[in-house]
Design an enzyme around this catalytic site. Structure first.
Site, PDB file in Angstrom:
ATOM      1  N   GLU A  56       0.845  -1.191   0.000  1.00 53.46           N
ATOM      2  CA  GLU A  56       0.000   0.000   0.000  1.00 53.46           C
ATOM      3  C   GLU A  56       0.883   1.245   0.000  1.00 53.46           C
ATOM      4  O   GLU A  56       0.746   2.103  -0.858  1.00 53.46           O
ATOM      5  CB  GLU A  56      -0.927   0.002   1.232  1.00 53.46           C
ATOM      6  CG  GLU A  56      -1.868   1.206   1.225  1.00 53.46           C
ATOM      7  CD  GLU A  56      -2.864   1.212   2.376  1.00 53.46           C
ATOM      8  OE1 GLU A  56      -3.046   0.173   3.036  1.00 53.46           O
ATOM      9  OE2 GLU A  56      -3.473   2.267   2.618  1.00 53.46           O
TER      10      GLU A  56
ATOM     11  N   ARG B  79      -7.231   2.799  13.784  1.00 55.22           N
ATOM     12  CA  ARG B  79      -8.129   1.649  13.611  1.00 55.22           C
ATOM     13  C   ARG B  79      -8.052   0.694  14.807  1.00 55.22           C
ATOM     14  O   ARG B  79      -9.027   0.017  15.137  1.00 55.22           O
ATOM     15  CB  ARG B  79      -7.882   0.918  12.287  1.00 55.22           C
ATOM     16  CG  ARG B  79      -9.049   0.013  11.904  1.00 55.22           C
ATOM     17  CD  ARG B  79      -8.857  -0.668  10.563  1.00 55.22           C
ATOM     18  NE  ARG B  79      -9.469   0.028   9.443  1.00 55.22           N
ATOM     19  CZ  ARG B  79     -10.751  -0.101   9.063  1.00 55.22           C
ATOM     20  NH1 ARG B  79     -11.562  -0.883   9.747  1.00 55.22           N
ATOM     21  NH2 ARG B  79     -11.204   0.545   8.023  1.00 55.22           N
TER      22      ARG B  79
ATOM     23  N   GLU C 109     -10.519  -8.169   4.707  1.00 52.03           N
ATOM     24  CA  GLU C 109      -9.841  -8.181   6.006  1.00 52.03           C
ATOM     25  C   GLU C 109     -10.564  -8.917   7.137  1.00 52.03           C
ATOM     26  O   GLU C 109      -9.923  -9.617   7.921  1.00 52.03           O
ATOM     27  CB  GLU C 109      -9.576  -6.734   6.454  1.00 52.03           C
ATOM     28  CG  GLU C 109      -8.552  -6.022   5.617  1.00 52.03           C
ATOM     29  CD  GLU C 109      -8.526  -4.529   5.905  1.00 52.03           C
ATOM     30  OE1 GLU C 109      -9.493  -3.829   5.538  1.00 52.03           O
ATOM     31  OE2 GLU C 109      -7.557  -4.064   6.513  1.00 52.03           O
TER      32      GLU C 109
END
Lengths: 775, 469
Positions: free
Chosen positions: A250, A328, A730
């Site tokens: 990413e 997160r 995920e």
């Protein structure tokens, strides 16, 4: 294990899954994959005269560079040139969120494996030989390898973040039970089988085209432009597909693409840079290790009244995506449970490890491991089965998450009870108890793992995508989106959407490479959202085209637009087949000068988050599920096997059952790997010891559970998901956390003195040590 | 000149015989279906088939081409994934992978396809277990393997319908393209004379050397010995087994008679790397690699093996394997000397052999501790004991004192527990990436106990030892 009594309900479900799999669409790349004909970056035909590059990196984790002597390396036959920070025409800076990461080290090195120079030569082999000839002298500075040390020294990436709900302090005063403890979860190497790499080629006018194995083409484009000091439009990034990403590409696919582009910029020649495995392992970041403390308070009837935790995230030497990952962790700190009083805090600790980065779950798994540990600890101390506490606290409709979002269309209890029911948990637990009573040398353990995972980039501005759809003269279609195909099957889903809208066979549709000149300013393929965002954009583009085509058809057939439908490459009027075929319709549209290209933009509605208050509605929806894991440990050797993982999962209304099951199974096994055998090791000097596939072990075919059953829960789906088919990349990874607790329960069955610890991964070493631990 | 058939094409090349077969196939021949994952034989993305003439047929085996020298392809048929492709349709193995969603990112997929095709071509019994063994060296990071298991099952179901194992059948049923039929004759016809072997590093299978020094070997002269007949062969005579050091682990695995002496041989050897590596790795290589945790070394030490060493004047000398190792990675081998053979007394009806190995991952991993034992029992008394253990000393360790202690003792729990005390004094584990010193000591004890609970399950249980320990 003796077989469960016949379970007709389960058999019926499994049969339904099996039928769905037979019918479901296959990954559109399968044909070329199995023939070895799919092209990855290292397979692309290269231009004559292409140079090959190798990165020279820091042989120390922290220090001042006193001197570097490149003369011998430069003198080696076949070496073209060696590039350092001095050759950067723009900014020597690649940090995505915070500008704290140089492309090449200047005066100091901050982690072992930090790039210092790029050696460009006629072959990779020569470049590697040249690398051995570079002499570097580094004056040691103190090395920090753990988050705790960093905290003690006040070494942080950014300011801490904290979420809170209710009044935790007050609530603890009312608790019947309070437990405190520590947990550790180790990092995890992505181990995409295709290592990082990029190929840069010069175009005219100083423009550069880069083929990159990246999840984030725009990040590559933007960073190349910044480092070269040129406008973004001079840089074209193209991605065919990735040989695995898992978050590791990413942000961290970027430096290699930038280096290749930098060399191309100077040499006006093509340059290929593919990391070999050892370089990749040493130079790139991994899943963040977390050291955490928790305090959990419960009432007599096992309700969690208060939960407090501090997460120490080992961020490595630069921010990379750490702040977003830390965030997160907070979002998922209470997993599938409603806790009325919560205080969570995360500190991104700056250490001398390679900058840790995104990895499937993105901080969520680390957060969930802590609350599951806290619950297991409470259960152990109170003397009740862990699942009693889990079950007593599952999320309900309209419960509030600690970040203010109200839980809607909650499936936590549904998946939990469905799992208990359909997998006949009483029989399963009895079987485990009987086995343990009758065996000394082997013990079984069982665990429950519920999951609740929010879907969307938590950074609201990133939730957008675009699709560019061309219908060609002959009726064939080409689709470009921002989605990067890395095995998750997103291209197949895009194709399904177009095929469904136009009612044409999939052979008529081609999904193009992901290219910044066709779809610009994109978010990376990440956060499980790629199919949702790009799928919605594709759907919008296709629908617009369909409307235009309906107008053409209605005029041709002298009827209203409303009466027109497309079915199997034919125009239907009020459900009656007409003579007008798909191809003819396209020709007519062309003659009438109707635009057969559409570009659609989708931005997720409803979501928002206010970081100053740490409250909002960051997720489009949540994905739910429950896994039951059973393991058998060999108490002589400390080795173990997983008998089964039985899952009830919330796919919404899956649009591609085969692809989605593949995601669920693959994520589960990756999660089990993280929790069991994958062990990252650095020594105190910051050198990676698990630096090869011989020392870092990911699951092989023998180490996966003997049985994996994934049953879809019946739900209405969610309109925020593409075609009500929920994101699946995920969430299932976190089912793997159940493996840790199943093993722990098996150890407890053997050794009553075992002092429960929460220190993942649970390697055979930890199992054996636990089995024979004396109080 | 290295000559071989690559897929359907005869290759003659003057490339350096020490370069890896992977680099040749991928970058010289542009057959990019063969992928690079790790370059140390640990992922299987570069799996190829190597066919060796065997009478009128060809024997195909899978190998990881990243740790195999190009020169070892000389005179053989090398098959890449492209070489298995049919015109415009999928092979049975490919179709099974596709139909079962056994491919996601696709990067490991060609390796799986080649391994499965190798299984179809092999002599091994066509059952599910063997199919899985065939892909034991292939790592997939995407699927979690359950879909690959289904693909393997689908393949096995089809293979089970064949009456005899013939190329014709495999061609007719779309496992391989038709040109395979022409290979036996074409291989016979090519002039594959002995390679001109300059001085240089001896390489047999290369599985350890290429992990350690691939660049060096690609850049320097190498002396390939894998095809040397005088280093080959397995003979059994008067209860003594003599194995040429070129024998691979698979040669042992497939040897019917050895399997009859070691009924658990396949179970034990399955703990040794993967099928691809077992197809290449030589016993001699394992012995001279001198790794303190060399699986076959530990195996052979407990058989009280002797080794025959050949010098440049072709003179032989023989020493006990347990005396071969001197210190960490040092051993009694002089410049130019070569291990020729290893021999040992086969187990009898009164003797008992066991091998144990524990690592992080049970398969295709390096041991934290491995251990072997060979005991002879007469009248419930241990008449002879040979015990070896790896990972707990600088050398693969023959436990002289523990073995001596056990000899002449009654086979009882007390004896074993006392022997463990001696074993613990003999070992000197260090903490490293494979475990802490304490763990290795504990594991050494547990594996020592495991020998007895495994060999004499009616007499000893784990509980017995723990109550006394």
């Amino acid at each position: 294990m003796h077989k469960n009594k016949t379970n007709i309900k389960l058999d019926t479900k499994l049969e339904a899954v099996s039928i769905a799999l037979k019918k479901s669409i296959k990954n559109l790349d399968s044909y070329t994959h199995v023939r070895g004909e799919s092209l990855y970056v290292d397979d692309v035909n290269i231009r004559q005269g292409t140079f090959h590059a190798v990165v020279f990196d820091a042989p120390k984790a922290h220090g001042k560079i006193k001197s570097i002597d490149y003369t011998k390396a430069e003198a080696l036959q076949g070496v073209e040139r060696i590039f350092t920070y001095k050759d950067v025409p723009g900014k020597n800076e690649i940090g995505g969120i915070i500008a704290d990461e140089p492309l090449f080290a200047e005066d100091e090195v901050h982690f072992w494996g930090m790039p210092i120079a790029l050696i460009v030569a006629e072959s990779e082999f020569i470049a590697r030989k040249a690398r051995d000839l570079i002499e570097i002298n580094i004056e040691d500075l103190p090395v920090i390898t753990t988050a705790k040390e960093a905290k003690a020294k006040g070494s942080f990436i950014n300011a801490p973040r904290s979420f809170s709900l209710g009044n935790t302090e007050k609530a603890f005063a009312d608790c019947d039970y309070i437990f405190e403890g520590e947990t550790f979860s180790n990092g995890q190497e992505h181990l995409y089988i295709e290592a990082q790499g990029a190929y840069a080629e010069p175009l005219e006018n100083g423009n550069i085209k880069i083929t990159s194995s990246t999840q984030g083409p725009t990040a590559v484009q933007k960073t190349v432009a910044q480092v070269l000091g040129v406008a973004m439009h001079k840089i074209e990034v193209d991605v065919t597909r990735l040989g695995g990403g898992f978050g590791g590409k990413e942000d961290q696919a970027t430096p290699w693409a930038v280096m290749a582009a930098l060399a191309t910029y100077h040499l006006n020649q093509s340059v290929k840079l593919i990391l070999n495995r050892h370089d990749d392992l040493r130079m790139t970041g991994k899943r963040h290790p977390y050291e955490s403390t928790y305090k959990i308070g419960l009432s007599k009837d096992l309700k969690i009244l208060a939960y407090q935790t501090e997460f120490l995230q080992n961020s490595g030497a630069a921010a990379d995506l750490s702040p977003a990952i830390a965030e997160r962790t907070l979002f998922h700190a209470t997993n599938s449970y409603y806790v009325p009083n919560v205080t969570t805090k995360v500190l991104s600790c700056k250490t001398n490890l390679p900058p840790n980065t995104a990895f499937r779950g993105f901080g969520g798994p680390q957060g969930m491991f802590v609350i599951e540990s806290a619950i297991a600890k409470a259960a152990h101390e109170i003397g009740v089965p862990t699942r009693k506490i889990q079950e007593a606290n599952l999320l309900d409709e309209n419960d509030t998450f600690s970040y203010g979002q109200i839980a809607k269309k909650v499936e936590a209890k549904n998946t939990w009870h469905t799992a208990k029911n359909i997998f006949n948990i009483d029989a399963l637990e009895q079987e485990v108890a009987d086995f343990n009573k009758n065996n000394t040398a082997f013990k079984k353990g069982i665990s429950f793992m519920p999951i609740t995972f929010g879907i969307s980039f938590t950074n609201t501005p990133m939730n957008h995508a675009r699709a560019l759809v061309h219908i060609y003269l002959d009726g064939s279609i080409g689709i470009s989106t921002a989605a990067v195909e890395m095995g998750q099957g997103v291209n197949t889903k895009m194709m399904q959407i177009a095929a469904a809208i136009f009612s044409i066979p999939i052979e008529k549709i081609k999904i193009e490479s992901t290219n910044t000149t066709r779809v610009a300013n994109t978010s990376p393929s990440a956060a499980s959202s790629t199919a949702d965002l790009n799928g919605k954009a594709t759907l919008m583009a296709c629908k617009s085209l369909l409307e235009r085509l309906k107008t053409v058809a209605s005029e041709a057939l002298h009827t209203s637009e409303k009466s027109i439908t497309l079915k199997e490459e034919t125009v239907y009027v009020n459900g009656e087949k007409s003579n007008l075929t798909w191809t003819q319709l396209i020709s007519k549209a062309m003659l009438q000068r109707v635009a057969l290209t559409e570009n659609a933009h989708y931005a997720t509605p409803e979501i928002h988050f206010d970081k100053t208050k740490e409250k909002g509605h960051p997720f489009a929806y949540h994905v739910y599920g429950t896994a039951i894991t059973t393991t058998t440990i060999d108490c002589t050797r400390g080795t173990y096997e997983f008998d089964s993982v039985k899952i009830v999962h919330d796919y919404g209304k899956s649009m591609s059952e085969g692809i989605d099951l593949g995601q669920a199974e693959g994520a589960l096994i990756q999660g089990i790997g993280w929790m069991t055998l994958e062990e990252i090791a650095y020594n105190k000097d910051g050198r990676l010891l698990s630096n090869a596939l011989s020392t870092y072990k990911v699951p092989d075919i023998f180490s996966v559970p003997k049985t994996v059953e994934v049953i879809p829960v019946e739900t209405e789906g969610n309109d925020m998901a593409i075609l009500k088919s929920k994101a699946v990349g995920e969430p299932p990874l976190m089912y793997g956390i159940g493996a840790y607790f199943a093993l722990q329960n098996a150890i407890k069955a053997f050794n009553p003195n075992y002092d429960v610890k929460f220190h993942a991964p649970m390697t055979p070493e930890k199992v054996l040590t636990g089995l024979y631990q004396k109080q | 000149m290295i000559t071989f058939i690559l897929n359907n094409k005869t290759i003659s090349t003057t490339e350096h015989s020490g370069m890896t077969l992977l680099d040749f196939v991928r970058y010289q021949q542009r057959l990019t279906g063969t992928k690079i994952g790790c370059r140390e034989g640990d992922c299987g993305a570069c799996t190829l088939l190597v066919g060796t003439p065997n009478g009128d047929t060809i024997k195909y085996q899978s190998i990881t081409s990243c740790i195999s020298p190009l020169g070892n392809a000389h005179g053989k048929h090398v098959v890449t994934v492209e070489g298995t492709n049919l015109q415009d349709k999928l092979t049975t193995a490919q179709e099974a992978m596709k139909a079962n969603y056994a491919t996601q990112c696709g990067f490991c997929t060609p390796g799986f396809v080649v391994s499965l095709t190798g299984f179809a071509l092999s002599d091994s019994e066509k059952n599910y277990k063997n199919a899985i063994d065939a892909i034991s060296g292939n790592i997939c990071r995407c699927t979690g393997y359950k879909s690959i298991e289904k693909a393997a099952q689908q393949l096995v179901d089809k293979l089970k319908t064949q009456e005899n194992n013939s190329l014709d059948w495999l061609i007719k049923n779309e496992f391989i393209p038709a040109y395979f039929e022409t290979i036996p004759k074409r291989l016979k016809d090519i002039e594959a004379n002995d390679l001109n072997q300059p001085k240089g590093k001896y390489i047999s299978g290369g599985t350890d050397l290429y992990v350690q020094q691939a660049d060096h070997l690609a850049d320097n002269e190498v002396h390939l010995i894998a095809e040397k007949d005088y280093l080959k062969g397995i003979t059994i005579k008067n209860g003594i087994c003599t194995i040429g050091t070129n024998a691979t682990v698979s040669d042992l695995w497939n040897h019917t008679e050895i399997n009859s002496y070691f009924p658990n041989l396949k179970k034990h050897l399955k703990l040794v790397s993967s099928e691809q590596i077992r197809n290449m790795a030589s016993l001699g290589g394992n012995l001279v690699n001198a790794s303190p945790i060399g699986d076959m070394t530990i195996f052979l030490l407990s058989l009280n093996s002797t080794i025959t060493i050949l010098n440049t004047e072709e003179k032989e000398r023989t020493i006990a394997l347990k005396n071969f190792y001197q210190g960490y990675k040092t051993f009694d081998l002089k410049e130019g000397e070569l291990l020729k053979a290893v021999s040992f007394k086969l187990p009898t009806k009164d003797s008992f052999f066991n091998f144990e190995k524990v690592c992080k991952r049970t398969h295709l991993d390096i041991a934290s501790v491995n251990a072997a034992i060979h005991l002879s029992i007469e009248n419930k008394t241990i008449s002879e004991a040979h015990i070896s253990i790896g990972g707990v000393a600088a050398i693969p360790k023959y436990l002289h004192e523990t073995s001596a202690f056990l000899t002449g003792k009654p086979l009882t729990t007390e004896t074993i527990i006392e022997a463990n005390d001696i074993l613990q004094k003999e070992i000197t584990p260090i903490s490293d990436v494979r475990g802490t010193n304490d763990y290795k000591r504990l594991l050494a004890r547990q594996l020592f106990f495991a020998h007895f609970t495994t060999l004499f399950p009616k007499q000893f249980t784990l509980k017995d030892f723990l109550q006394h320990a």
